[in-house]
Enzyme design. Sequence first.
Site, PDB file in Angstrom:
ATOM      1  N   CYS A  95       0.811  -0.940   0.137  1.00 19.60           N
ATOM      2  CA  CYS A  95      -0.061  -0.057  -0.153  1.00 19.60           C
ATOM      3  C   CYS A  95       1.027   1.345   0.109  1.00 19.60           C
ATOM      4  CB  CYS A  95      -1.050   0.137   1.274  1.00 19.60           C
ATOM      5  SG  CYS A  95      -1.865  -1.119   1.470  1.00 19.60           S
TER       6      CYS A  95
ATOM      7  N   TYR B 194      12.438  -3.307  -6.531  1.00 24.42           N
ATOM      8  CA  TYR B 194      11.370  -3.106  -7.079  1.00 24.42           C
ATOM      9  C   TYR B 194      10.259  -2.152  -6.912  1.00 24.42           C
ATOM     10  CZ  TYR B 194       7.051  -4.333  -9.193  1.00 24.42           C
ATOM     11  OH  TYR B 194       5.773  -4.406  -9.690  1.00 24.42           O
TER      12      TYR B 194
ATOM     13  N   GLY C 167      -0.164   0.344  -5.188  1.00 20.38           N
ATOM     14  CA  GLY C 167      -1.340  -0.284  -4.868  1.00 20.38           C
ATOM     15  C   GLY C 167      -2.538  -0.040  -6.007  1.00 20.38           C
TER      16      GLY C 167
ATOM     17  N   ASN D 286       0.238   0.713   5.801  1.00 21.41           N
ATOM     18  CA  ASN D 286       1.292   0.135   4.850  1.00 21.41           C
ATOM     19  C   ASN D 286       1.994  -0.909   5.670  1.00 21.41           C
ATOM     20  OD1 ASN D 286       4.267   1.144   3.012  1.00 21.41           O
ATOM     21  ND2 ASN D 286       2.910  -0.640   2.825  1.00 21.41           N
ATOM     22  N   GLY D 287       1.725  -2.135   5.152  1.00 21.09           N
ATOM     23  CA  GLY D 287       2.667  -3.239   5.875  1.00 21.09           C
ATOM     24  C   GLY D 287       1.865  -4.160   6.214  1.00 21.09           C
TER      25      GLY D 287
END
Length: 476
Positions: A12, A254, A38, A112-113
């Site tokens: 995210c 990435y 996302g 996020n995570g």
Amino acid sequence: MTLDCDSPKEACGIFGVYGVENVAPIIYRGLFSLQHRGQEGAGIVVSDGSEISSVKGQGLVNDVFSRQPIDKLVGNLGIGHVRYSTTGSTRIQNVQPLVAECVDGLWVVAHNGNLVNAAPIRKMYQEAGAIFQTSTDSEVLVHLLADPMYRSRPRRVARALAELEGAFAFLLMTKNCVMAARDKQGFRPLSIGKLGDGYVFASETCALAQTGAEYLRDVCPGELVVADQAGLHSSTFVDEDESRLARCIFEMVYFARPDSQVFGENVHSVRLKYGEQLAVEHPVDADIVISIPDSGNSASLGFSRASGIPLDFGFIRNHYIGRTFIMPEADARSSGVDMKLSVLAEVVNGKRVVVVDDSIVRGTTIRRRVTSLREAGAKEVHVRVSCPPVRNPCFYGVDFPTRDELIAGHEDVETIREFIGADSLGYLSLEGLFLSFEGRHCFCDACFSGEYPTEIACKDGKQALESMSNELNLDI
Ligand code: SF4
């Protein structure tokens, strides 16, 4: 990496603003800059100090906020979120920010995570009678904040955060303040910027730059930063301990955008070095170097510079097709694969080609790329990968497939080379991955090494909390 079903997916992106007039358009721009993290859903929640308003929906940022315009979002503080599901299914209830009405006011949460102890915490609250609205791990923080154990004591937010294990960059909001917190191991990036008299928080610095904010610093691992009327103030919810840092090296490989500064380094510069090192570790006689766009671009340039082999454009990407890799369902992903990249036969025909990709997950997509290069007349195809073999799943917010589905989870390099049909295959070494840094000790590299930096309470993957939601006792 081939941007599709053969690829990992990000968890995210989060973006927040405090103390700037009319924050909604700024958050919209911030989320648009973080779209690569996302694409399943997006949401913005703002406050004018007394009222909270929100817009959320499934799909891309542009789609969500054109269906439901943000003009009605009035406020000078707010947070936003772009979602890829690493826990919970793709449904509107799981789109963030989450808004919860506790006995002492509203809490807004964007995450996020991946929390590795979400399942036992959720179970504990559910057994005590709590009702969860979503199947995301993020919602456990709302329940901790609402729990009288925390609510009625000093440093409530810090104490609740200290209960969480795993990877998190959180933005929290009340009617009057925005808070930012990063887990004690620093898995995911989170930056602070200054915009006019206010403050901005973003998963990546590219979103600061694109909203005109000036980068101040990163939120430290274990730190809780609050932006409110008194300015910016900071405390820690876990004592700082460098030895436990576990920053996600895959952000460098990435996920992050090349124009972001992540963990203190420019992502493009790090990927260039990966390409250079790859050329040193796996040299080859060839006529041209090409990249799998876009995430292989920086490393292919590095490979070309270090090897002296000219760089060319062998694949042309269709920018009007979504990044299919980020769609969660296999059918949705595979339907777009062949539309995305086309080979420039004029470039590769009759040539010995080095093709640089950032990672191989299942191996199916790079295999297709190798086949298409040969069909276009490439004489030889040498695949170079700017990270080590991905052998293990991630429990910290990156949606890799299971170990069985990871080709390097059960096959050696020679077998993978045969499977993808390349003349040669070379991966960057684990040592090469950390050449730009002071060694491995501050990073997580578990998807390569298998050395997980935390205990994992639940290894059931993204649907784990979904199944907990479905275990209804219907004996009424
Ligand atoms: S396992 Fe890999 S992808 Fe997951 S946090 Fe660690 S380095 Fe990142």
